[in-house]
Design an enzyme around this catalytic site. Sequence first.
Site: not given
Ligand code: CO
Length: 174
Positions: A45, A50, A99-100, A141-142, A145
């Site tokens: 995701g 990000q 998480c990236l 989660h997204e 962000h």
């Molecule tokens: Co993340």
Amino acid sequence: MVREIVVYPDKRLKLISKEIKSFNGALHDLLDDMYDTMCACNGVGLAAIQIGVDLRALVINVPLEAEEGEQDQPKENTLEMINPVIVEQDGSEKFQEGCLSVPGIYEDIERAKHVKVEYFDREGNKQIIEDDNFLAVAIQHEIDHLDGKVFIEKLSYVKRKRFEKEWKRRLKEE
Ligand code: CO
């Protein structure tokens, strides 16, 4: 096009992303770049912030069980959510998240087990989705962000301290 990932503790990750008003070519390019970047980094995701864009868009692509050498995140399986809003949530469950923007860190995070979410697709059509599995975790989660929140902020005080120490050590090593 693969774009650069914004890495914690970059302040941009704290921005509240803005609502998207036009479902135009620029949005489609953004979503395509988000997909490319997510796949290049082996993520499931990605939120627009990000890659440094503070707009309320996210992509999720839960990998399929594919044979070696086969594409396990085909583009057509990508869930693209514009201006998503959680309209129902209940239950709770812990799940190990990564998480990236915080690469290499995995922590158990508690979230709602079941969510119902309204959003728009890339053409501006209103959609609704419900899930009580991994997808529900990924969506929450997204969406966090988009509201300037990163998953490690949900850790207990002690675990957060431990993380910050470990993270500083890693950033220094680079
Ligand atoms: Co993340």
